[in-house]
Design a protein around this motif. Structure first.
Motif, PDB file in Angstrom:
ATOM      1  N   ARG B  71      83.811  86.027 107.050  1.00 20.53           N
ATOM      2  CA  ARG B  71      83.472  85.950 108.477  1.00 20.53           C
ATOM      3  C   ARG B  71      84.535  86.541 109.394  1.00 20.53           C
ATOM      4  NH1 ARG B  71      78.988  85.129 105.899  1.00 20.53           N
ATOM      5  NH2 ARG B  71      78.797  83.054 105.018  1.00 20.53           N
ATOM      6  N   ALA B  74      83.542  88.472 112.570  1.00 20.79           N
ATOM      7  CA  ALA B  74      82.964  87.617 113.614  1.00 20.79           C
ATOM      8  C   ALA B  74      84.072  86.854 114.335  1.00 20.79           C
ATOM      9  CB  ALA B  74      81.951  86.646 113.001  1.00 20.79           C
ATOM     10  N   GLY B 101      80.407  88.982 103.341  1.00 22.49           N
ATOM     11  CA  GLY B 101      80.625  89.312 104.747  1.00 22.49           C
ATOM     12  C   GLY B 101      79.954  90.604 105.183  1.00 22.49           C
ATOM     13  N   GLU B 104      78.435  90.537 108.736  1.00 20.90           N
ATOM     14  CA  GLU B 104      79.423  90.502 109.818  1.00 20.90           C
ATOM     15  C   GLU B 104      80.062  91.872 110.035  1.00 20.90           C
ATOM     16  OE1 GLU B 104      78.953  88.116 107.635  1.00 20.90           O
ATOM     17  OE2 GLU B 104      78.662  86.332 108.877  1.00 20.90           O
TER      18      GLU B 104
END
Ligand SMILES: Cc1ncc(C[n+]2csc(CCOP(=O)(O)OP(=O)(O)O)c2C)c(N)n1
Ligand code: SF4
Ligand SMILES: [Mg+2]
Lengths: 179, 252, 354
Positions: B71, B74, B101, B104
């Motif tokens: 993440r 993000a 990920g 993201e």
């Protein structure tokens, strides 16, 4: 009768293997056994250890905090675990890598020049088996023959040709303390 | 007189936990040198991944956030929106960025988020013990592809730079390697450029670095470097996949 | 019967295969990696499927698809990954799709550590995702139960058309113990509800958790609750060791129950009256027996590797009829036998010896 054992050393010295062999050997003798390794981040940085319990009763905690048997293949492991050994317990250590060990009250300490003995047998890598042999000689935790049977099951088939060598090392260690 | 070798200020003088011969350490150094060079240490904020670089925050002398696995882009977006003047970078492995990920990274890239991503591709999940990664090469044996990566059942490796280059959002995408001194110098330039573009407000920049994992490749450090050169580079061609025209070359 | 030494994680994986599981979807995470790694080697040998998903979110949705299509399907992970699966688990319950989910738990919250922990008890037993739901939750106490309970878990999951969770921890997963493996079962699924293609059926099958009309949603929930009530009535399992004549009953599951057992065997040698109550199902919780023991005047000590989660269920079960004390560990380490021994000693009545 319950044996609570810690095997410790550098990664690559085969301490996990001798721990497994002890547990396997115990199982073949009809005992209740557990083997528990140090794992994860503990493994980075070099030292590995495992706990082995061999008992006539179902095993409770698989983590040995106060062993009655310690196999130490190098100095750091001996330093880390020796004071945990219970009175009446046994320490077998690899004296090829460790110099002088001060006495501990009530604990039997046995030095095995494992690397030299292994080299005499023609292979450095079996120093763990020499120490295990000596440990068995002192504690009778399991019979040498049970460990030999266990080797058949623990080692992958492509390494079975090494079993006679491993046996020789076990017996060398065993006779070192029994003769 | 110009100092040729100095410890980067943006790097903390600590011993890393990386295995011998792992190139994560070199990449850390290149990032720190770029931060020093651009004089942005006081306003840089890093995002650490979940992977072998999970402790990256220990080694950089800049503010850091630890993200959940995958993440980081993000998290970086959140930080950048609060502090648009800060220089925000994420440092991510191939499992982290290209597997869990993937959503993201694609969305941060397509938004043209003004952040810098250092993407360390070592073709395995290093930290968890060498499982197959989205970048694992066809035929490569890992602990979850014990018979070798079979493209018939698990498909093909993902080339992240090429994939992101299909989007209009990114400003700068380059793949580099760190297997020998010449390539390390080039990698350093690319990383510096990526940060410089962020400073200039040009938008999303990502540098993919081909990196070694001697431990999980079962190789010596030297073998691992040769493996990057002879096996990884042919599959993952080095070069620039996107660059803004107005900022060119080394003096970016 | 031949005994073989296996790591808990591998025993569980082999147990699943022996129980007819032929589909595994997962994502690497320590300390459960032995499960997917074992499956990667083993599934091709039995004609099954091992697929490493791109994330736990994806893995649990692959499970939804495979389970909905009638497959015997397993996923495993550890705490942070189980958190990611919660949305999918809620959908699986809502759509009544059977599957087994394994949590080899580690310390949290957040990224936490890799050390063993029992801090996911609430998540497992109280419904970690949204909606009014329950999972059948098994907590193995040794490697043999890893094998036995995973087999049972598949049968129960299909009998109730509900996900079943195995909640274990790093010690249980990494430890090797002798196990006896059951023979390989081929389960031919008789699942008339599964999406298999109509194949001549008059009505298409639908796997779905949408109840957009209020009354529909209520009907679904009534049906689910009736199912949970049946599970609560029929599926409780526990082990009671020396509780009848005990002054103090220690309640513990999984790894902590092992440590407690060691402490208790020392205490019994000293003629102390201490018993062990080990829940094997964490949901449904063995409330009845605890209530009975409380009524019989026992006192309780709950030992967990957490700040105290199961202890709440013990307190609910004894319902003010007995004193409940808690002993927990928060640092990702396992309580030592001596710590538990000392704690029990401190709770025993003066002159508690025979
Ligand atoms: C939700 C979640 N799933 C899985 C993990 C376990 N995990 C830790 S690191 C990692 C992958 C690391 O691989 P990569 O990103 O390639 O980095 P490397 O270690 O190779 O540098 C995984 C899967 C986790 N921490 N959280
Ligand atoms: S496991 Fe691989 S990536 Fe991780 S520190 Fe070691 S060499 Fe580097
Ligand atoms: Mg990687």
């Amino acid at each position: 009768m319950t044996h609570e054992i810690i095997c410790a050393g550098f990664g690559g010295q085969g301490v996990m293997l001798i721990g497994q062999l002890l547990a396997y050997g115990g199982m073949l003798e009809g005992k209740e056994v557990t083997w528990f390794p140090s794992y994860g981040p503990e493994m980075r940085g070099g030292t590995a250890n495992c706990s082995v319990v061999i008992s006539d009763q179902p095993v409770g905690s698989p983590i040995v905090a106060e062993p009655d048997g310690l196999i130490a293949m190098n100095g750091p492991s001996l330093t880390r675990f020796k004071t945990a050994v219970k009175p009446g317990g046994v320490i077998v250590y690899n004296s090829s890598l460790v110099t002088a060990v001060p006495a501990l009250p009530g604990v039997k300490i046995c030095a095995v020049p494992a690397n030299e003995l292994a080299r005499e047998l023609g292979n450095d890598k079996i120093s763990n088996m020499v120490v295990l042999g000596a440990f068995l000689g002192l504690t009778k935790a399991v019979a040498v023959s049970s460990i030999e049977t266990a080797l058949q099951q623990v080692l992958p088939a492509r390494r079975h040709h090494l079993i006679p060598l491993n046996s020789a090392a076990l017996r060398k260690g065993f006779s070192l303390v029994t003769e | 007189m110009k100092k040729i070798f100095a410890y980067p200020r943006a790097l903390s003088p600590k011993r890393t936990h990386y295995c011998p011969g792992c190139t994560h350490g070199i990449i850390h150094r290149l990032v720190a040198e770029a931060i020093d060079d651009l004089g942005i240490q006081e306003r840089t904020i890093g995002i650490a991944p979940v992977g072998c670089a999970v402790l990256a925050y220990e080694y950089f002398d800049v503010d850091f956030l630890e993200a959940a696995h995958g993440r980081a882009p993000a998290v970086a977006t959140g930080v950048k929106r609060v502090h648009p003047e800060a220089i925000v970078f994420s440092y991510q492995g191939d499992g982290d960025l290209a597997s869990i990920g993937m959503a993201e990274i694609i969305h941060a890239a397509t938004r043209g988020e003004n952040i810098t991503v250092i993407f360390v591709n070592n073709t395995v999940y290093g930290m968890t013990g060498g499982q197959m990664a989205p970048t694992t090469l066809p035929g490569q044996k890992t602990t979850t592809s014990p018979y070798g990566r079979d493209t018939a059942t698990v498909g093909y490796p993902i080339r992240v730079c090429e994939l992101l280059a299909t989007l209009d959002g990114p400003a700068y995408l380059e793949r580099v390697s760190v297997h020998d001194p010449q390539h390390i110098i080039k990698a350093g330039r690319a990383i510096r450029k990526a940060f410089a573009l962020q400073v200039a407000g040009k938008g999303f920049s990502l540098v993919e670095v081909l990196s070694s994992c001697p431990t999980n490749w079962g190789m010596t450090p030297t073998q691992a470097l040769r493996h990057i050169k002879e096996v990884l580079v042919p599959y993952y061609p080095l070069g620039v996949f996107r660059a803004p025209e107005e900022v060119s070359g080394d003096d970016a | 019967m031949e005994r073989v030494m296996m790591k808990g994680n591998e025993a569980l994986a082999e147990g699943a295969i022996r129980a007819g599981c032929r589909f595994f979807f997962g994502y690497p995470i320590t300390p459960q990696n032995e499960i997917p790694e074992y499956m990667a080697r083993r599934m091709p040998e039995v004609g099954g499927v091992f697929l490493q998903a791109e994330s736990e979110v994806s893995a649990i949705n692959m499970v939804y698809g495979a389970g909905g299509a009638g497959g015997r399907v397993l996923t495993s992970s550890s705490s942070p990954g189980i958190s990611l699966k919660q949305e999918g688990i809620s959908y699986l319950v809502g759509a009544q799709v059977p599957c087994v989910i394994v949590n080899v738990a580690r310390g949290g919250p957040g990224l936490g550590g890799l050390t063993p922990s029992q801090s996911d008890y609430f998540q497992a037993t109280k419904g970690g995702g949204h909606g009014d739901y329950r999972l059948l939750v098994y907590a193995p106490g040794n490697a043999q139960e890893m094998v036995d309970l995973i087999g049972l878990a598949f049968d129960k999951a299909e009998a109730y058309r509900n996900p079943v969770m195995i909640l274990t921890d790093a010690i249980m997963g990494q430890m090797m113990e002798p196990v006896v493996l059951p023979p390989l079962r081929e389960v031919s699924p008789d699942k008339p509800w599964a999406t298999t293609g109509k194949k001549g059926r008059s009505k298409p099958n639908l796997i779905n958790s949408l109840g957009i009309v209020g009354e529909d949603l209520e009907r679904i929930n009534v049906e689910l609750q009736a199912k949970f009530a049946r599970m609560a009535a029929d599926e409780v399992r526990y082990e009671a060791d020396g509780v009848e004549d005990a002054d103090l009953v220690v309640v513990a599951y999984g790894t902590s129950s092992r440590v407690v057992r060691s402490a208790i065997s020392r205490l019994r040698q000293e003629k102390k009256k201490v018993g062990l109550l080990r829940p094997v199902t964490l949901w449904p919780f063995p409330q009845q027996i605890l209530a009975e023991l409380a009524a019989a005047g026992k006192r309780f000590l709950v030992v967990e590797m957490s700040a105290g989660q199961m202890v709440e269920d013990v307190i609910l079960s004894v319902n003010d009829r007995a004193k409940v004390t808690f002993f927990g560990k928060l640092n990702g380490t396992v309580p030592t036998v001596k710590e538990v021994y000392d704690r029990i000693m401190s709770l025993l009545p003066e002159g508690g010896e025979e």
